[in-house]
Write a protein that holds these residues in place. Structure first.
Motif, mmCIF file in Angstrom:
data_model
loop_
_atom_site.group_PDB
_atom_site.id
_atom_site.type_symbol
_atom_site.label_atom_id
_atom_site.label_comp_id
_atom_site.label_asym_id
_atom_site.label_seq_id
_atom_site.Cartn_x
_atom_site.Cartn_y
_atom_site.Cartn_z
ATOM 1 N N SER A 34 70.320 37.435 6.366
ATOM 2 C CA SER A 34 69.885 36.534 5.283
ATOM 3 C C SER A 34 71.075 35.877 4.434
ATOM 4 O O SER A 34 71.712 36.641 4.269
ATOM 5 C CB SER A 34 68.676 36.960 4.593
ATOM 6 O OG SER A 34 67.591 37.274 4.987
ATOM 7 N N VAL A 35 70.983 34.687 4.204
ATOM 8 C CA VAL A 35 72.047 34.027 3.313
ATOM 9 C C VAL A 35 71.264 33.636 1.825
ATOM 10 O O VAL A 35 70.440 32.990 1.987
ATOM 11 C CB VAL A 35 72.690 32.570 3.920
ATOM 12 C CG1 VAL A 35 73.590 32.107 3.109
ATOM 13 C CG2 VAL A 35 73.192 33.038 5.324
ATOM 14 N N ILE A 36 71.593 34.046 0.913
ATOM 15 C CA ILE A 36 70.959 33.849 -0.314
ATOM 16 C C ILE A 36 72.177 33.243 -1.402
ATOM 17 O O ILE A 36 73.409 33.631 -1.109
ATOM 18 C CB ILE A 36 70.359 35.140 -0.960
ATOM 19 C CG1 ILE A 36 71.315 36.438 -1.189
ATOM 20 C CG2 ILE A 36 69.205 35.668 -0.084
ATOM 21 C CD1 ILE A 36 70.886 37.411 -2.282
ATOM 22 N N GLY A 37 71.687 32.840 -2.698
ATOM 23 C CA GLY A 37 72.559 32.310 -3.470
ATOM 24 C C GLY A 37 71.775 31.383 -4.625
ATOM 25 O O GLY A 37 70.939 31.152 -3.985
ATOM 26 N N ASP A 247 75.774 39.322 -11.354
ATOM 27 C CA ASP A 247 76.096 38.348 -12.445
ATOM 28 C C ASP A 247 75.745 37.005 -12.123
ATOM 29 O O ASP A 247 75.662 36.353 -12.882
ATOM 30 C CB ASP A 247 77.625 38.662 -12.483
ATOM 31 C CG ASP A 247 78.170 39.981 -13.107
ATOM 32 O OD1 ASP A 247 77.318 40.506 -13.865
ATOM 33 O OD2 ASP A 247 79.270 40.318 -12.996
ATOM 34 N N ALA A 248 76.002 36.752 -10.723
ATOM 35 C CA ALA A 248 75.662 35.296 -10.246
ATOM 36 C C ALA A 248 74.327 34.934 -10.489
ATOM 37 O O ALA A 248 73.985 33.634 -10.762
ATOM 38 C CB ALA A 248 75.811 35.451 -8.583
ATOM 39 N N TYR A 249 73.322 35.936 -10.447
ATOM 40 C CA TYR A 249 72.061 35.611 -10.648
ATOM 41 C C TYR A 249 71.412 35.550 -12.250
ATOM 42 O O TYR A 249 70.532 35.230 -12.623
ATOM 43 C CB TYR A 249 71.048 36.512 -9.748
ATOM 44 C CG TYR A 249 70.835 36.095 -8.542
ATOM 45 C CD1 TYR A 249 69.789 35.137 -8.197
ATOM 46 C CD2 TYR A 249 71.838 36.452 -7.442
ATOM 47 C CE1 TYR A 249 69.760 34.588 -6.735
ATOM 48 C CE2 TYR A 249 71.604 36.095 -6.183
ATOM 49 C CZ TYR A 249 70.686 35.047 -5.788
ATOM 50 O OH TYR A 249 70.229 34.566 -4.699
ATOM 51 N N LEU A 250 72.289 36.507 -12.862
ATOM 52 C CA LEU A 250 72.022 36.328 -14.504
ATOM 53 C C LEU A 250 71.888 34.891 -14.935
ATOM 54 O O LEU A 250 72.745 33.958 -14.779
ATOM 55 C CB LEU A 250 73.141 37.143 -15.157
ATOM 56 C CG LEU A 250 73.048 38.697 -15.110
ATOM 57 C CD1 LEU A 250 74.064 39.344 -15.786
ATOM 58 C CD2 LEU A 250 71.695 39.176 -15.558
ATOM 59 N N GLY A 251 71.100 34.597 -15.890
ATOM 60 C CA GLY A 251 70.606 33.531 -16.552
ATOM 61 C C GLY A 251 70.260 32.518 -15.639
ATOM 62 O O GLY A 251 69.828 31.348 -15.874
ATOM 63 N N GLU A 255 65.082 32.535 -10.352
ATOM 64 C CA GLU A 255 65.311 33.361 -9.288
ATOM 65 C C GLU A 255 65.465 34.886 -9.776
ATOM 66 O O GLU A 255 65.952 34.829 -10.843
ATOM 67 C CB GLU A 255 66.538 32.896 -8.530
ATOM 68 C CG GLU A 255 66.267 31.555 -7.810
ATOM 69 C CD GLU A 255 67.427 30.902 -7.281
ATOM 70 O OE1 GLU A 255 67.411 30.796 -5.875
ATOM 71 O OE2 GLU A 255 68.259 30.850 -7.877
ATOM 72 N N SER A 256 65.389 35.890 -8.952
ATOM 73 C CA SER A 256 65.760 37.262 -9.245
ATOM 74 C C SER A 256 66.157 37.800 -8.015
ATOM 75 O O SER A 256 65.700 37.198 -6.779
ATOM 76 C CB SER A 256 64.756 38.059 -10.047
ATOM 77 O OG SER A 256 63.885 38.545 -9.168
ATOM 78 N N ILE A 257 66.929 38.809 -8.068
ATOM 79 C CA ILE A 257 67.236 39.506 -6.641
ATOM 80 C C ILE A 257 66.299 40.680 -6.439
ATOM 81 O O ILE A 257 66.657 41.568 -5.767
ATOM 82 C CB ILE A 257 68.684 39.949 -6.592
ATOM 83 C CG1 ILE A 257 69.014 40.667 -7.786
ATOM 84 C CG2 ILE A 257 69.636 38.471 -6.418
ATOM 85 C CD1 ILE A 257 70.500 41.156 -7.646
ATOM 86 N N GLY A 258 65.020 40.545 -7.106
ATOM 87 C CA GLY A 258 64.172 41.405 -6.816
ATOM 88 C C GLY A 258 64.549 42.806 -7.271
ATOM 89 O O GLY A 258 64.079 43.915 -6.492
ATOM 90 N N MET A 259 65.068 43.103 -8.609
ATOM 91 C CA MET A 259 65.134 44.539 -8.976
ATOM 92 C C MET A 259 64.069 44.877 -9.899
ATOM 93 O O MET A 259 63.690 43.854 -10.465
ATOM 94 C CB MET A 259 66.725 44.433 -9.376
ATOM 95 C CG MET A 259 67.575 44.347 -8.577
ATOM 96 S SD MET A 259 69.262 44.773 -8.921
ATOM 97 C CE MET A 259 69.539 43.318 -9.985
#
Ligand code: ATP
Length: 259
Positions: A34-37, A247-251, A255-259
């Motif tokens: 998967s490619v995410i961002g 860090d990239a997903y903060l703010g 979206e979240s990275i599912g944690m």
């Protein structure tokens, strides 16, 4: 390590904007990568370059060792690297079955003209395509919708039809563009199973997706982009623990990275 697909130093500039910058990674045969961002990270641009809808400014993509960058998307698809067709390329007024039969033309001996004008080779092909279409329909659980007009399909089934159309071209690598977008929990669960089953047929799968729980569940490995650059690559667990990714997903609100 032998990769079925190799992305090397892929860079795409639009005027002063750098949509992809020096991206490199390999895709192993039969894996789900998967490619995410975050939004605007460059995922679609990367996919378009892999499927050769867009020519790289620098760098290249190799499929089974051969450079495919610069070839037409049609040629790349014939070689076996297929991007799932967007909903807009589904013939909305045709049935599910006819859509899949027509998609087989991509690997046919005759062109679409033969299909429409009924030459002998085209008729033989059509019978083979119809059998194959029925097999794909059953495989994807679309049996009840076989003769349904595409425009009448609910969203989840329309996505499945997109995958069916991709499968009809007999891909080695299938690029899935947000396959779970707009799906509810049950539809996503079913779609995840479908993607796994497609991989079990021997297809290597690359997907771009925002649904993080689904990505974490389905992926063997994940590549993370941010501002056009690759910032991480690893297993779902490694990605969830990666500080650059966090860090990239903060703010980012939606979206979240599912944690
Ligand atoms: N044809 C184009 N011309 C100019 N800029 C473009 C073009 N295509 C993409 N971009 C820009 O490149 C950057 C990356 O876009 P891209 O669509 O690849 O990101 P993305 O990660 O797929 O985003 P999203 O998750 O929102 O779909 C964005 O800033 C976008 O505006």
């Amino acid at each position: 390590m032998d990769y079925i697909l190799e992305v090397s130093n892929l860079t795409k500039r639009y005027g002063g904007l750098i949509a992809n910058s020096g991206i490199s990674f390999g895709v192993k045969e039969h894996e789900i990568l998967s490619v995410i961002g975050p939004n605007g990270a460059g995922k679609s641009t990367l996919f378009k370059q892999i499927a050769s809808f867009v020519t790289p400014t620098e760098g290249e993509v190799r499929f089974r060792g051969e450079r495919i960058s610069g070839l037409s998307p049609h040629k790349v698809a014939r070689l076996g690297v297929v991007r799932t067709f967007q909903e807009t390329t589904i013939f909305k007024t045709m049935s599910v079955r006819d859509n899949i039969i027509i998609a087989h033309q991509l690997r046919a001996r005759t062109g679409l003209a033969g299909f429409f004008f009924g030459t002998r080779t085209a008729r033989e092909d059509e019978a083979a395509f119809a059998r194959s279409a029925d097999e794909i329909i059953d495989f994807l659980g679309l049996g009840h919708q076989r003769h349904e007009i595409a425009s009448n399909l609910p969203h989840g089934h329309l996505r499945a039809l997109g995958i069916a159309i991709g499968l009809a071209t007999n891909p080695a690598v299938l690029l899935l563009d947000e396959p779970f977008a707009g799906m509810n929990h049950d539809e996503t669960r079913r779609a995840v199973e479908i993607v796994r089953a497609v991989r079990a047929r021997g297809v290597t799968i690359l997907l771009v997706e925002h649904d993080m729980p689904a990505v974490m569940n389905i992926s063997d490995r994940i590549v993370v982009l941010n501002f056009g650059q690759k910032i991480a690559e690893g297993t779902p667990k490694e990605i969830q623990e990666n500080q650059n990714v966090i860090d990239a997903y903060l703010g980012v609100e939606d979206e979240s990275i599912g944690m």
